[in-house]
Design a protein around this motif. Sequence first.
Motif, short mmCIF file in Angstrom:
data_model
loop_
_atom_site.label_atom_id
_atom_site.label_comp_id
_atom_site.label_asym_id
_atom_site.label_seq_id
_atom_site.Cartn_x
_atom_site.Cartn_y
_atom_site.Cartn_z
N ASP A 196 22.62 -49.93 -7.06
CA ASP A 196 23.50 -50.91 -7.70
C ASP A 196 23.65 -52.16 -6.82
O ASP A 196 23.69 -53.30 -7.34
N LYS A 197 23.74 -51.96 -5.49
CA LYS A 197 23.86 -53.09 -4.58
C LYS A 197 22.61 -53.96 -4.62
O LYS A 197 22.69 -55.20 -4.66
N GLU A 198 21.44 -53.27 -4.63
CA GLU A 198 20.19 -54.02 -4.72
C GLU A 198 20.12 -54.80 -6.03
O GLU A 198 19.68 -55.96 -6.06
N ASP A 199 20.56 -54.16 -7.12
CA ASP A 199 20.55 -54.84 -8.41
C ASP A 199 21.48 -56.06 -8.38
O ASP A 199 21.16 -57.13 -8.93
N SER A 200 22.66 -55.93 -7.76
CA SER A 200 23.61 -57.04 -7.67
C SER A 200 23.02 -58.19 -6.87
O SER A 200 23.14 -59.36 -7.25
N VAL A 201 22.39 -57.85 -5.72
CA VAL A 201 21.77 -58.88 -4.90
C VAL A 201 20.66 -59.59 -5.67
O VAL A 201 20.52 -60.82 -5.62
N ARG A 202 19.88 -58.81 -6.42
CA ARG A 202 18.79 -59.40 -7.19
C ARG A 202 19.34 -60.34 -8.26
O ARG A 202 18.80 -61.42 -8.50
N VAL A 203 20.42 -59.89 -8.92
CA VAL A 203 21.02 -60.76 -9.95
C VAL A 203 21.54 -62.06 -9.35
O VAL A 203 21.35 -63.15 -9.90
N VAL A 204 22.21 -61.95 -8.21
CA VAL A 204 22.74 -63.15 -7.54
C VAL A 204 21.61 -64.09 -7.16
O VAL A 204 21.69 -65.31 -7.34
N GLU A 207 20.33 -65.74 -10.21
CA GLU A 207 21.25 -66.78 -10.68
C GLU A 207 21.17 -68.02 -9.79
O GLU A 207 21.17 -69.16 -10.28
#
Length: 248
Positions: A196-204, A207
Amino acid sequence: MVESEKTKHTCLRLEISGADPIFVKGTWHNSRFDISVTDGSSSWICNATEEEVAERAAQWDQPVSEYLKLAEQYLGFRQPNSIYSFSDALEGSKRLSWTFEKEGTKLEWRWKCKPAHDSKKITVGILDFLMEANIRLSDEVVNKTRSFEKMRGEAERCLAQGEKLCSEKTEFENATYAKFLSVLNAKKAKLRALRDKEDSVRVVEEEESTDKAESFESGRSDDEKSEEEVSKKATSSKARGGKRAARS
């Protein structure tokens, strides 16, 4: 080396057809035997010497040991297929006989029993032997019963111990499995958190990249507008200058 004398004793109750039951007590040695018979009121004896036994064994083409073993078998334990007889003979004697089969042929062995000089002594001796044998048998039954009870107690203790060990083993396995599941679930949760952390970093990052691209496009648009305005102003200035020159 001379073989040591081995003596065995047997006692057999025989029911003779047309007569009272008799008791036959046998004393068996290495090369001879003695027989005592009583019907409760009279007694008879047969003391078979080594020579007599050897002669009978030779008549039947048997070793002495085999002859004695077979005689003991039939006079120590009643054989259901054998016909026993205790018939009259001369001078108050009796003839004890029994039948057996050998190679499909029915044979008969007979031994003459003479009247005992002390009939009461013989009868009492047989009764004493039976009582002692009964006492020994009773003691053996008691001892075997005690041994059986002891073995049963040990078996019950072993069974209880086995059930306890099985229960402890099951509890240990369940606890180990529960611990394994706990560790496994914790690792899964940690992996999910990392994912989930990796996914959040990727989304940021995506963006931010999108924002930069939009800012770049916006900057280009502003620059183009400025250039167009400058170009228009220059064109307008040239036009006004031309008109002034024409007036002059």
